[in-house]
Design an enzyme around this catalytic site. Structure first.
Site, PDB file in Angstrom:
ATOM      1  N   HIS A   1       0.577  17.483   4.770  1.00 31.87           N
ATOM      2  CA  HIS A   1       2.030  18.502   3.575  1.00 31.87           C
ATOM      3  C   HIS A   1       1.746  19.868   3.255  1.00 31.87           C
ATOM      4  O   HIS A   1       0.447  20.729   4.243  1.00 31.87           O
ATOM      5  CB  HIS A   1       2.194  17.501   2.527  1.00 31.87           C
ATOM      6  CG  HIS A   1       0.149  17.432   1.296  1.00 31.87           C
ATOM      7  ND1 HIS A   1      -0.616  16.344   2.334  1.00 31.87           N
ATOM      8  CD2 HIS A   1       0.261  18.401   0.851  1.00 31.87           C
ATOM      9  CE1 HIS A   1      -1.642  17.036   1.310  1.00 31.87           C
ATOM     10  NE2 HIS A   1      -1.267  17.832   0.221  1.00 31.87           N
TER      11      HIS A   1
ATOM     12  N   HIS B   1      -3.946  17.597 -10.563  1.00 27.21           N
ATOM     13  CA  HIS B   1      -3.379  18.167  -9.493  1.00 27.21           C
ATOM     14  C   HIS B   1      -2.791  19.614 -10.167  1.00 27.21           C
ATOM     15  O   HIS B   1      -2.293  19.945 -11.225  1.00 27.21           O
ATOM     16  CB  HIS B   1      -1.700  17.175  -9.018  1.00 27.21           C
ATOM     17  CG  HIS B   1      -1.592  18.142  -7.716  1.00 27.21           C
ATOM     18  ND1 HIS B   1      -0.638  17.986  -7.142  1.00 27.21           N
ATOM     19  CD2 HIS B   1      -2.510  18.259  -6.841  1.00 27.21           C
ATOM     20  CE1 HIS B   1      -0.059  18.481  -6.197  1.00 27.21           C
ATOM     21  NE2 HIS B   1      -1.897  18.857  -5.167  1.00 27.21           N
TER      22      HIS B   1
ATOM     23  N   HIS C   1      -0.327  21.670   0.870  1.00 30.61           N
ATOM     24  CA  HIS C   1      -0.142  22.097  -0.360  1.00 30.61           C
ATOM     25  C   HIS C   1      -0.480  23.819  -1.606  1.00 30.61           C
ATOM     26  O   HIS C   1      -0.883  24.417  -1.022  1.00 30.61           O
ATOM     27  CB  HIS C   1      -2.077  21.657  -1.253  1.00 30.61           C
ATOM     28  CG  HIS C   1      -2.497  21.739  -2.786  1.00 30.61           C
ATOM     29  ND1 HIS C   1      -2.758  21.125  -3.462  1.00 30.61           N
ATOM     30  CD2 HIS C   1      -3.626  23.152  -2.938  1.00 30.61           C
ATOM     31  CE1 HIS C   1      -3.351  21.216  -4.501  1.00 30.61           C
ATOM     32  NE2 HIS C   1      -3.380  22.618  -4.176  1.00 30.61           N
TER      33      HIS C   1
ATOM     34  N   ASP D   1       2.252  19.672  -4.077  1.00 33.85           N
ATOM     35  CA  ASP D   1       1.733  19.148  -2.690  1.00 33.85           C
ATOM     36  C   ASP D   1       3.845  19.033  -2.532  1.00 33.85           C
ATOM     37  O   ASP D   1       4.764  18.542  -2.803  1.00 33.85           O
ATOM     38  CB  ASP D   1       1.777  17.711  -2.783  1.00 33.85           C
ATOM     39  CG  ASP D   1       0.139  17.545  -2.945  1.00 33.85           C
ATOM     40  OD1 ASP D   1      -0.010  18.697  -2.784  1.00 33.85           O
ATOM     41  OD2 ASP D   1      -0.193  16.621  -3.154  1.00 33.85           O
TER      42      ASP D   1
END
Length: 317
Positions: free
Chosen positions: A289, A210, A291, A214
């Site tokens: 959400h 990642h 990011h 998030d």
């Protein structure tokens, strides 16, 4: 013989009266005892009265039936998501109904819709409120129906008004929290917690991990610039969906992805805590959400720890 003659005369007389009245258009059954001339005089207006009211009913029924039978085709544009489309068009059943009607076109993931996709808005027998309002063309022939139509429209507007006021109040409720979040000029992009940390490994990411964090953010949450800077890009960015990248004074870049709405454009200067868009689920996203990344360049692959960076700038997380 006289008795038989009297018996025949009423028969022929009633028969002639029956023929005379039948020629007037069907009013004879209510006038069996009057003369032929009277039946002609009373029958003509009665026939006209019986036929006239039927014409407007047929005229009204045709456009209404046509409006209810035809669904609207909507083309997805950058920044769209199913819940946004359903809310803007006041669809009964919300995004769930919209997804169910278009499941074959959308696929297994309702969050993954792309620009250019064709969606059916309102199935057969369901018309959008705006279409129903515009449908009755022959207003002169259907005045009672036209007068009755605004009542449900006003009720819908009154019911929608409190929800719209609440939605408009959400960004205002978050705004006061921006100031105390930072003592050094930087703030958190949203007030929600973190759902996925930086550098969590996984095959779902092309880099193998990642590249940002998030933040938990419901659909339509106000997203703020973490610090003062200049917008270097604002628009569609593939799997990131709607994305904004801002260059800060220290040469670092902040990135905000999956937005449902953009409020800034490339080249625009922004301040810390300024609203730049709304969170969403555009691009390759499993649900609403934010990011967020910090980068050393404006491009993908130059990421650094965003939480450590924000804390070094005095942001409270």
């Amino acid at each position: 013989m006289p008795a038989k003659g009297k018996h025949r005369r009423p028969k022929s007389l009633s028969l002639s009266r029956g023929f005379a009245v039948a020629g007037t258009g069907g009013a004879a059954l209510v006038l069996p005892l009057i003369g032929a001339a009277g039946a002609h005089a009373a029958g003509a207006p009665a026939a006209a009265t019986a036929v006239t009211p039927q014409a407007p009913v047929a005229l009204q029924a045709a456009p209404v039936a046509a409006a209810q039978a035809a669904p609207t085709v909507y083309t997805v544009v950058p920044g769209d998501c199913l819940s946004k489309i359903a809310a803007e068009r006041h669809l009964s059943g919300g995004w769930e109904r919209l997804y169910a009607d278009n499941r074959e076109a959308v696929g297994v993931n309702p969050s993954l819709i792309h620009p250019g996709l064709k969606l059916n808005i309102g199935g057969p027998g369901e018309a959008a409120p705006a279409e129903a309002e515009a449908a009755p063309a022959p207003e002169a022939d259907a005045e009672p129906a036209a007068q009755a139509a605004p009542k449900p429209v006003r009720k819908q507007a009154e019911q929608a008004a409190p929800a719209q006021r609440e939605a408009a109040a959400e960004p205002q409720a978050e705004a006061p929290a921006a100031a105390p979040q930072s003592a050094g000029g930087f703030v958190a992009p949203v007030s929600g917690g973190i759902s996925t940390q930086y550098k969590v490994a996984g095959a779902m990411w092309s880099s193998g991990y990642h590249t940002g964090v998030d933040f938990i953010a419901a659909m339509g949450t106000t997203v703020k610039a973490v610090g003062a800077g200049t917008v270097v890009s604002a628009g569609w960015s593939g799997s990131y969906g709607n994305e904004i990248v801002i260059r800060h004074a220290d040469g670092k870049y902040s990135q905000y992805a999956h937005l449902s709405q953009l409020s800034v454009s490339s080249g625009q200067s922004v301040t810390a805590g300024q609203a730049i868009g709304l969170s969403g689920s555009t691009g390759n996203s499993t649900g609403p959400h934010l990011h967020f990344e910090i980068r050393t360049t404006p491009s993908y692959g130059s990421d650094m720890d965003p939480i450590a960076y924000l804390r070094s700038k005095g942001a409270s997380l």
